[in-house]
Design an enzyme around this catalytic site. Structure first.
Site, PDB file in Angstrom:
ATOM      1  N   ASP A  87      14.599 -61.918 -41.628  1.00 47.87           N
ATOM      2  CA  ASP A  87      14.559 -60.441 -41.021  1.00 47.87           C
ATOM      3  C   ASP A  87      14.431 -59.713 -42.410  1.00 47.87           C
ATOM      4  O   ASP A  87      13.975 -58.344 -42.438  1.00 47.87           O
ATOM      5  CB  ASP A  87      15.728 -59.866 -40.395  1.00 47.87           C
ATOM      6  CG  ASP A  87      17.051 -59.723 -41.137  1.00 47.87           C
ATOM      7  OD1 ASP A  87      17.004 -60.544 -42.192  1.00 47.87           O
ATOM      8  OD2 ASP A  87      18.053 -59.647 -40.776  1.00 47.87           O
ATOM      9  N   SER A  88      14.264 -60.422 -43.556  1.00 51.59           N
ATOM     10  CA  SER A  88      13.602 -59.880 -44.884  1.00 51.59           C
ATOM     11  C   SER A  88      12.296 -59.366 -44.704  1.00 51.59           C
ATOM     12  O   SER A  88      11.589 -58.357 -45.449  1.00 51.59           O
ATOM     13  CB  SER A  88      13.538 -60.795 -46.069  1.00 51.59           C
ATOM     14  OG  SER A  88      12.887 -61.831 -45.582  1.00 51.59           O
TER      15      SER A  88
ATOM     16  N   ASP B  17      15.456 -65.478 -37.312  1.00 53.25           N
ATOM     17  CA  ASP B  17      16.456 -64.668 -37.854  1.00 53.25           C
ATOM     18  C   ASP B  17      16.894 -63.763 -36.753  1.00 53.25           C
ATOM     19  O   ASP B  17      15.856 -62.964 -36.335  1.00 53.25           O
ATOM     20  CB  ASP B  17      16.330 -64.024 -39.059  1.00 53.25           C
ATOM     21  CG  ASP B  17      17.470 -64.014 -40.131  1.00 53.25           C
ATOM     22  OD1 ASP B  17      18.476 -64.494 -39.924  1.00 53.25           O
ATOM     23  OD2 ASP B  17      17.055 -63.376 -41.114  1.00 53.25           O
TER      24      ASP B  17
ATOM     25  N   LYS C  67      18.900 -68.384 -36.840  1.00 51.45           N
ATOM     26  CA  LYS C  67      19.784 -68.038 -37.808  1.00 51.45           C
ATOM     27  C   LYS C  67      20.596 -66.947 -37.414  1.00 51.45           C
ATOM     28  O   LYS C  67      19.947 -65.987 -37.130  1.00 51.45           O
ATOM     29  CB  LYS C  67      19.149 -67.897 -39.151  1.00 51.45           C
ATOM     30  CG  LYS C  67      20.121 -67.345 -40.408  1.00 51.45           C
ATOM     31  CD  LYS C  67      19.513 -67.629 -41.663  1.00 51.45           C
ATOM     32  CE  LYS C  67      18.835 -66.651 -42.158  1.00 51.45           C
ATOM     33  NZ  LYS C  67      19.788 -65.443 -42.358  1.00 51.45           N
TER      34      LYS C  67
ATOM     35  N   GLU D 294      24.570 -67.489 -49.451  1.00 54.22           N
ATOM     36  CA  GLU D 294      23.668 -66.372 -50.152  1.00 54.22           C
ATOM     37  C   GLU D 294      24.752 -65.814 -51.110  1.00 54.22           C
ATOM     38  O   GLU D 294      25.872 -65.190 -50.987  1.00 54.22           O
ATOM     39  CB  GLU D 294      22.967 -65.359 -49.401  1.00 54.22           C
ATOM     40  CG  GLU D 294      22.428 -64.257 -50.002  1.00 54.22           C
ATOM     41  CD  GLU D 294      21.500 -63.385 -49.297  1.00 54.22           C
ATOM     42  OE1 GLU D 294      20.982 -63.928 -48.048  1.00 54.22           O
ATOM     43  OE2 GLU D 294      20.754 -62.493 -49.760  1.00 54.22           O
TER      44      GLU D 294
HETATM   45  O1  KIV Z   1      15.791 -62.696 -44.470  1.00 54.38           O
HETATM   46  C1  KIV Z   1      15.836 -63.688 -44.949  1.00 54.38           C
HETATM   47  O2  KIV Z   1      14.641 -64.109 -45.858  1.00 54.38           O
HETATM   48  C2  KIV Z   1      17.024 -64.382 -45.288  1.00 54.38           C
HETATM   49  C3  KIV Z   1      16.973 -65.518 -46.593  1.00 54.38           C
HETATM   50  C4  KIV Z   1      18.007 -66.404 -46.471  1.00 54.38           C
HETATM   51  C5  KIV Z   1      16.154 -65.590 -47.371  1.00 54.38           C
HETATM   52  O3  KIV Z   1      17.910 -64.483 -44.746  1.00 54.38           O
END
Ligand code: KIV
Length: 339
Positions: A100-101, A139, A169, A238
């Site tokens: 979700d980045s 995500d 995730k 993280e």
């Molecule tokens: O959103 C994301 O990119 C992540 C990472 C673990 C890189 O959750």
């Protein structure tokens, strides 16, 4: 649109001897080989270019398990769209994460809490279309899984059916165990995410390194064991001290995927835009990021060269234009003579 037969017939009329050499300064440059005149042009819109081919074997959960067993580090990278997934897959990533980045680095949002489920699904689909070998994970965005295990399972199912990814995730430790259990028992692989959980940045007081105290490290281990017990196939750690991540990794039977967690994890993940350098100089990048490329610099150089070429008339050159036979051009000029 003329029928195919008439196109073939008009091509036959166009046959002329190929000129000895292409002199761009002379009118003879309008004479082109008949094969070129009758060619259809492939679409320039598919970043795949040639038909898909990838000699790599498909990465499955058992591939990941066997990498972990052998102590072979698992490689994971984010991808947010078709081209970034295509290159990550061809460069040999074991896992591709639609993180979700993307809210921030691809859509310019303030933080990850803004992104909507439908937006994530759109990007998951484009990543899935480009990925032939890597194991794909999407995500779950904030607000789509915390209310109840049922809500989370509903969202996870949409990721598989509509997003076309292979696993999901979600952020959170032991409090998320019933949710993880619900999703994994439905046959959907879950990647856990503990330590710094960006979706909870307001509660954490910002993007802060976690587990820096003995109590904090103990809580991290409890969370890791709980998500493992609930059925996660791996867990992202993280922004935690490297020593803590290494010790937690040793206590688990599932792989840990580190981001800002040192070399003692079973694998690593980075945000692709960070590591390929797709941002202007001077932009803040976290300490753990190693920049392997300068995509911003290369793209800027190319776009400036294009701008200069257009302004100076160097682009497009004759080789960038579509040819026409001399007869057809003469006929056209004749037909419009009095217009
Ligand atoms: O959103 C994301 O990119 C992540 C990472 C673990 C890189 O959750």
């Amino acid at each position: 649109m003329p029928p195919a037969g008439s196109i073939r017939r008009s091509c036959a009329r166009l046959v002329r001897p190929t000129p000895p050499a292409l002199n761009l300064a002379s009118p003879a440059r309008r004479f082109i080989p008949i094969s070129a005149a009758c060619q259809t042009r492939p679409s320039s819109h598919s970043p795949m270019g040639a038909p898909p081919s990838n000699p790599r074997k498909t990465v499955t959960l058992s591939t990941l398990r066997s990498l972990h067993k052998k102590g072979d580090p698992i490689t994971m990278l984010t991808a947010h769209d078709f081209p970034s997934a295509h290159v990550a897959d061809h460069a040999g990533m074991d896992m591709i994460l639609v993180g979700d980045s993307l809210a921030m680095v691809a859509l310019g949002m303030e933080d990850t809490s803004e992104i909507l489920l439908e937006e994530m699904l759109l990007h998951c689909r484009s990543v899935a279309r480009a990925t032939q070998s890597a194991f794909t994970v999407g995500d779950l965005p904030m607000g789509t899984y915390e209310i109840s295990p049922q809500q989370a399972l509903g969202t996870a199912i949409r990721y598989i059916k509509e997003g076309r990814v292979q696993g999901i995730k979600l952020e959170g430790g032991k409090e998320m165990a019933p949710t993880i259990r619900k999703i994994t028992t439905a046959g959907i692989p879950v990647l856990g995410h503990i330590g710094l959980t960006p979706q909870r940045q307001n509660a954490l007081g910002g993007f802060r390194v976690q587990a820096r105290t003995s109590d904090g490290a103990l809580r991290l281990l409890e969370d890791a064991l709980a998500v493992q017990e609930a059925g996660c196939f791996a867990v992202v750690l993280e922004a935690v001290p490297a020593e803590v991540a290494a010790l937690v990794t040793q206590k688990l039977s599932i792989p840990t995927i580190g981001i800002g967690a040192g070399a003692g994890c079973s694998g690593q993940v980075l945000v692709q835009t960070d590591m390929v350098g797709n941002f202007p100089p001077g932009r803040y990048i976290p300490r753990f990021v190693k920049q392997y490329g300068d995509v911003w610099g290369e793209a800027k150089r190319a776009i400036e060269a294009y701008r200069d070429d257009v302004k100076s008339g160097r682009y497009p050159a004759p080789e960038h234009t579509y040819p026409m036979s001399r007869e057809e051009l003469d006929a056209f000029s004749e037909a419009i003579k009095d217009v």
